[in-house]
Design a protein around this motif. Structure first.
Motif, mmCIF file in Angstrom:
data_model
loop_
_atom_site.group_PDB
_atom_site.id
_atom_site.type_symbol
_atom_site.label_atom_id
_atom_site.label_comp_id
_atom_site.label_asym_id
_atom_site.label_seq_id
_atom_site.Cartn_x
_atom_site.Cartn_y
_atom_site.Cartn_z
ATOM 1 N N HIS A 102 -31.970 48.420 15.094
ATOM 2 C CA HIS A 102 -32.907 49.777 15.495
ATOM 3 C C HIS A 102 -33.930 49.902 16.832
ATOM 4 O O HIS A 102 -34.654 48.913 16.842
ATOM 5 C CB HIS A 102 -33.475 49.768 13.818
ATOM 6 C CG HIS A 102 -33.600 51.447 14.270
ATOM 7 N ND1 HIS A 102 -34.575 52.064 14.622
ATOM 8 C CD2 HIS A 102 -33.339 52.657 13.766
ATOM 9 C CE1 HIS A 102 -34.509 53.335 14.175
ATOM 10 N NE2 HIS A 102 -33.805 53.291 14.154
ATOM 11 N N PRO A 103 -34.104 50.504 17.008
ATOM 12 C CA PRO A 103 -34.596 50.620 18.691
ATOM 13 C C PRO A 103 -36.250 50.575 18.693
ATOM 14 O O PRO A 103 -36.619 49.849 18.770
ATOM 15 C CB PRO A 103 -34.470 51.568 18.897
ATOM 16 C CG PRO A 103 -33.316 52.374 18.869
ATOM 17 C CD PRO A 103 -33.047 51.620 17.948
ATOM 18 N N SER A 104 -36.728 51.045 16.612
ATOM 19 C CA SER A 104 -37.669 51.042 16.463
ATOM 20 C C SER A 104 -38.864 49.345 16.062
ATOM 21 O O SER A 104 -39.460 49.548 16.418
ATOM 22 C CB SER A 104 -38.820 51.649 15.542
ATOM 23 O OG SER A 104 -37.829 50.959 14.470
ATOM 24 N N ALA A 105 -37.853 48.611 16.161
ATOM 25 C CA ALA A 105 -37.952 46.771 16.291
ATOM 26 C C ALA A 105 -38.672 46.381 17.759
ATOM 27 O O ALA A 105 -39.351 45.802 17.706
ATOM 28 C CB ALA A 105 -36.685 46.218 16.537
ATOM 29 N N ASP B 51 -35.769 43.688 25.536
ATOM 30 C CA ASP B 51 -34.417 43.105 26.733
ATOM 31 C C ASP B 51 -33.027 43.093 26.079
ATOM 32 O O ASP B 51 -31.577 42.950 26.454
ATOM 33 C CB ASP B 51 -34.691 41.596 27.579
ATOM 34 C CG ASP B 51 -35.425 41.983 28.146
ATOM 35 O OD1 ASP B 51 -35.862 42.838 28.486
ATOM 36 O OD2 ASP B 51 -36.434 40.986 28.789
ATOM 37 N N ALA B 52 -33.425 42.135 24.232
ATOM 38 C CA ALA B 52 -31.819 41.931 23.950
ATOM 39 C C ALA B 52 -31.665 43.799 23.557
ATOM 40 O O ALA B 52 -30.028 43.183 23.098
ATOM 41 C CB ALA B 52 -32.630 41.228 22.834
ATOM 42 N N LEU B 53 -32.067 44.507 22.877
ATOM 43 C CA LEU B 53 -32.163 46.075 23.167
ATOM 44 C C LEU B 53 -31.231 46.356 23.740
ATOM 45 O O LEU B 53 -29.532 46.697 23.614
ATOM 46 C CB LEU B 53 -32.809 46.247 22.219
ATOM 47 C CG LEU B 53 -32.191 47.745 21.894
ATOM 48 C CD1 LEU B 53 -31.143 48.359 20.862
ATOM 49 C CD2 LEU B 53 -33.348 48.592 21.498
ATOM 50 N N VAL B 54 -31.427 46.327 25.055
ATOM 51 C CA VAL B 54 -31.086 46.761 26.100
ATOM 52 C C VAL B 54 -29.146 45.959 26.526
ATOM 53 O O VAL B 54 -27.912 46.355 26.615
ATOM 54 C CB VAL B 54 -31.805 46.751 27.269
ATOM 55 C CG1 VAL B 54 -31.083 46.555 28.842
ATOM 56 C CG2 VAL B 54 -32.497 47.787 27.483
ATOM 57 N N ALA B 55 -29.286 44.781 26.350
ATOM 58 C CA ALA B 55 -28.024 43.698 26.882
ATOM 59 C C ALA B 55 -27.196 44.322 25.327
ATOM 60 O O ALA B 55 -26.046 44.414 26.295
ATOM 61 C CB ALA B 55 -28.559 42.353 26.330
ATOM 62 N N ASP B 56 -27.336 44.957 24.369
ATOM 63 C CA ASP B 56 -26.394 44.546 22.799
ATOM 64 C C ASP B 56 -25.961 46.635 23.692
ATOM 65 O O ASP B 56 -24.987 46.572 24.011
ATOM 66 C CB ASP B 56 -27.424 45.328 22.161
ATOM 67 C CG ASP B 56 -27.799 44.004 20.701
ATOM 68 O OD1 ASP B 56 -27.785 42.932 22.075
ATOM 69 O OD2 ASP B 56 -28.250 43.868 20.270
ATOM 70 N N LEU B 57 -27.120 47.347 24.445
ATOM 71 C CA LEU B 57 -26.482 48.576 24.489
ATOM 72 C C LEU B 57 -25.213 48.842 25.246
ATOM 73 O O LEU B 57 -24.488 49.538 26.217
ATOM 74 C CB LEU B 57 -27.887 49.361 25.256
ATOM 75 C CG LEU B 57 -28.771 50.119 23.717
ATOM 76 C CD1 LEU B 57 -29.318 50.357 24.337
ATOM 77 C CD2 LEU B 57 -27.464 50.341 22.241
ATOM 78 N N ARG B 58 -25.464 47.613 27.020
ATOM 79 C CA ARG B 58 -24.374 47.212 27.703
ATOM 80 C C ARG B 58 -23.015 47.011 26.971
ATOM 81 O O ARG B 58 -22.221 47.041 27.639
ATOM 82 C CB ARG B 58 -25.167 45.868 28.772
ATOM 83 C CG ARG B 58 -26.153 46.922 29.361
ATOM 84 C CD ARG B 58 -26.940 45.885 30.850
ATOM 85 N NE ARG B 58 -27.836 46.196 31.094
ATOM 86 C CZ ARG B 58 -28.994 45.688 31.967
ATOM 87 N NH1 ARG B 58 -29.396 44.845 31.566
ATOM 88 N NH2 ARG B 58 -30.087 46.490 32.582
ATOM 89 N N VAL B 59 -23.378 46.112 26.268
ATOM 90 C CA VAL B 59 -21.507 45.673 25.866
ATOM 91 C C VAL B 59 -21.395 47.085 25.218
ATOM 92 O O VAL B 59 -19.895 46.829 25.172
ATOM 93 C CB VAL B 59 -22.297 44.863 24.546
ATOM 94 C CG1 VAL B 59 -20.825 44.605 23.399
ATOM 95 C CG2 VAL B 59 -22.678 43.020 25.195
ATOM 96 N N ALA B 60 -21.809 47.795 24.175
ATOM 97 C CA ALA B 60 -21.635 48.934 23.887
ATOM 98 C C ALA B 60 -21.059 49.999 25.175
ATOM 99 O O ALA B 60 -19.965 50.160 25.262
ATOM 100 C CB ALA B 60 -21.850 49.630 22.974
#
Length: 85
Positions: free
Chosen positions: A49-52, A65-74
């Motif tokens: 969750h982004p609040s993490a 950075d990990a969240l952004v990488a996940d969103l780039r996959v999507a």
């Protein structure tokens, strides 16, 4: 802890109690059969969750950075779908 329980519960729908967001994140997974739908793409992306990011404190940049990488996959998957139309 509340967020972890919610993440795990969402993962339970996909892959049972053995599902771990940390192991699956950033990978496109098949849409779970338990949630039948014809309106969405046949994949799901596990992420936190982004609040993490806000709760990460000492590791905030790495978590972001990990969240952004996940969103780039999507985003890439959605872009590829749009190009195929």
């Amino acid at each position: 802890m509340r967020g972890r329980r919610r993440d795990r519960a969402g993962g339970d729908v996909h892959d049972g109690s053995s599902f771990r967001v940390g192991e699956a994140r950033g990978h496109l997974l098949e849409w779970p059969e338990a949630i039948a739908t014809e309106t969405f793409d046949p994949w799901v992306l596990a992420t936190t969750h982004p609040s993490a990011v806000l709760r990460a404190e000492d590791e905030r940049q790495a978590t972001y950075d990990a969240l952004v990488a996940d969103l780039r996959v999507a985003a890439k998957a959605l872009k590829n779908k749009a190009l195929k139309k």
